[in-house]
Motif scaffolding. Structure first.
Motif, PDB file in Angstrom:
ATOM      1  N   UNK A 153      19.756  25.169-110.628  1.00  0.00           N
ATOM      2  CA  UNK A 153      19.130  26.308-111.270  1.00  0.00           C
ATOM      3  C   UNK A 153      20.146  26.994-112.160  1.00  0.00           C
ATOM      4  N   UNK A 154      19.651  27.768-113.075  1.00  0.00           N
ATOM      5  CA  UNK A 154      20.537  28.463-113.991  1.00  0.00           C
ATOM      6  C   UNK A 154      19.953  29.835-114.282  1.00  0.00           C
ATOM      7  N   UNK A 155      20.796  30.797-114.570  1.00  0.00           N
ATOM      8  CA  UNK A 155      20.334  32.151-114.868  1.00  0.00           C
ATOM      9  C   UNK A 155      20.195  32.352-116.373  1.00  0.00           C
ATOM     10  N   UNK A 156      19.112  33.007-116.742  1.00  0.00           N
ATOM     11  CA  UNK A 156      18.882  33.396-118.122  1.00  0.00           C
ATOM     12  C   UNK A 156      18.359  34.828-118.106  1.00  0.00           C
ATOM     13  N   UNK A 157      17.975  35.329-119.259  1.00  0.00           N
ATOM     14  CA  UNK A 157      17.414  36.682-119.321  1.00  0.00           C
ATOM     15  C   UNK A 157      15.930  36.627-118.957  1.00  0.00           C
ATOM     16  N   UNK A 158      15.529  37.485-118.048  1.00  0.00           N
ATOM     17  CA  UNK A 158      14.122  37.679-117.715  1.00  0.00           C
ATOM     18  C   UNK A 158      13.773  39.106-118.138  1.00  0.00           C
ATOM     19  N   UNK A 159      12.643  39.260-118.826  1.00  0.00           N
ATOM     20  CA  UNK A 159      12.327  40.578-119.373  1.00  0.00           C
ATOM     21  C   UNK A 159      10.824  40.839-119.338  1.00  0.00           C
ATOM     22  N   UNK A 160      10.472  42.101-119.514  1.00  0.00           N
ATOM     23  CA  UNK A 160       9.077  42.515-119.508  1.00  0.00           C
ATOM     24  C   UNK A 160       8.498  42.358-120.905  1.00  0.00           C
ATOM     25  N   UNK A 275      19.426  39.522-115.806  1.00  0.00           N
ATOM     26  CA  UNK A 275      19.732  38.107-115.644  1.00  0.00           C
ATOM     27  C   UNK A 275      19.116  37.669-114.325  1.00  0.00           C
ATOM     28  N   UNK A 276      18.405  36.555-114.351  1.00  0.00           N
ATOM     29  CA  UNK A 276      17.792  36.061-113.127  1.00  0.00           C
ATOM     30  C   UNK A 276      17.650  34.555-113.210  1.00  0.00           C
TER      31      UNK A 276
END
Length: 425
Positions: A153-160, A275-276
């Motif tokens: 898995x890798x972290x990226x930006x999660x946003x609304x 970041x998630x």
């Protein structure tokens, strides 16, 4: 000095070759092993797969049909796992097979507890080239493979997305874009944190170090030296912590947050960007169904664009040298990590498989909650230093303590990074 940023692999080019999954059938080393009357003990970390029981039953039945052997799978809590491994290694009571986090495999190999897997991997036609490179590198110690890539898995930006659309914002493509979006959100929605900085979340830090051209540590010969206090690394850390200290996008409470706290706040509607991990969007929506259709993902941008590397996390399956039948143990490892069951595990957990041939669907996906993570993994997957000693750095929370000292005002960036680099080295 050798850079330790390791690309996941140019999966797009390789996966399109249509490599066949390697599970099933017989290996070139003589096919399935006769395990009639034998039982393997397997330790798997608890919580990665919420539907684990049904999966374990299915894979155990398939293994028994294939080999005649039974499997006893025991779930272990991540928080207790390292100490339990250390104790079992010292006492010679390790399981036949266990899930080992990518930062532990080298440590356990160095302790002489693991069986090398190269002979088994090389006996499977096409398997060596099919391994996700970042996971294979993390599973290799002193030129031998001890951890079979299982999932990543890798972290990226999660946003609304609903907030961004309401305010006329687009997903950030540079660091300046993050600030611009954050300022707009802060002004329009004062009860929402634009981009909280979680102080007890190590892997949230390194993308900003790498995105500014810095390094966590470099290897020269056999000597590792931390580079957290380099000019480039300091610039990345200053930007990241500045989201809280300069721009007010975070909160004082977030200074002690872990990633789980960050995600909890997001599900409660209190966070606009974070970041998630690639494995979290599904869980976020399950925790708060009202977020369905309101979540987007984007690659972590470098300072002036492109993609900042992000830690390629995940797990290996390793065979311990206390096993009485390494050939049988490998058969189970192969069943879990390639083909049908690798894809099934990935589908159920939200992680990516550890072999490229099982990633074709993700690479071709147009799902806005899959494609950005796949791109991040392919073009910006990175590894922390592959050394048995990095576990000690993590146990001491060197990086987290550095960030917390900056966020709390106890130290400035220059002092905190210099102290952390000295401790890490």
């Amino acid at each position: 000095m050798h850079k330790r940023i390791l690309p996941a692999v140019a999966l797009g080019a390789v996966a399109t070759l249509g490599l066949a999954a390697c599970a099933g059938g017989g290996a070139d080393n003589g096919g399935a092993v006769d395990g009639e009357g034998q039982e393997l003990t397997v330790w798997i970390m608890k919580g990665t797969n919420p539907d684990a029981s049904a999966f374990y039953d299915e894979v155990s039945d398939a293994f028994e049909d294939e080999t005649g052997a039974t499997v006893k799978i025991e779930e272990i809590q991540w928080a207790d796992a390292h100490d339990r491994f250390v104790t079992s290694i010292a006492g010679g009571t390790t399981p036949d097979i266990a899930e080992t986090g990518t930062t532990w495999t080298a440590e356990f190999a160095d302790a002489g507890a693991l069986e090398p897997l190269d002979e088994y991997v090389d006996a499977e036609k096409g398997l060596r080239d099919d391994l996700v490179e970042g996971l294979a590198v993390a599973g290799t110690y002193e030129d031998e493979l001890y951890g079979m890539p299982w999932y990543a898995g890798v972290r990226s930006i999660v946003y609304r997305t609903d907030v961004f659309e309401e305010l006329g914002l687009e997903a950030p493509k540079t660091w300046d874009d993050i600030v611009t979006a954050g300022e707009a959100i802060k002004a329009a929605k004062p009860d929402m944190l634009p981009f909280p900085v979680a102080g007890d979340a190590e892997f949230q830090v390194y993308p900003w170090v790498w995105g500014a051209g810095g390094e966590v540590a470099t290897l020269d010969g056999k000597t590792w030296t931390s580079e957290l206090d380099s000019k480039e690394s300091q610039a990345g850390i200053e930007f990241y912590t500045g989201l809280a200290t300069e721009h007010g996008f975070s909160s004082a409470g977030a200074t002690t947050w872990k990633e789980t706290d960050l995600r909890d706040s997001f599900t409660q509607g209190n966070v606009a960007m974070m970041l998630s991990g690639s494995w979290t969007p599904k869980a976020l929506i399950e925790a708060n169904p009202e977020l369905d259709g309101k979540i987007g993902a984007a690659v972590i941008p470098g300072e002036d664009g492109g993609i900042a590397p992000s830690v390629l996390g995940g797990s290996h399956l390793s065979v311990f040298n206390t096993t009485e039948n390494a050939d049988l143990a490998w058969q189970f490892v192969k069943l879990m990590t390639t083909g049908e069951f690798a894809e099934k595990w990935a589908d159920e957990t939200g992680y990516f498989p550890g072999v490229q041939s099982a990633m074709e669907e993700a690479l071709a996906s147009t799902d806005p909650l899959v494609a950005p993570f796949a791109q991040q993994m392919v073009e910006g997957g990175a590894s922390v230093p592959v050394t048995p000693n990095f576990g000690a750095v993590q146990a001491k929370k060197t990086t987290n303590s550095m960030i917390q000292a900056i966020l709390s005002g106890q130290k400035d960036v220059a002092t905190a990074t210099k102290d952390a680099a000295a401790e890490m080295t």
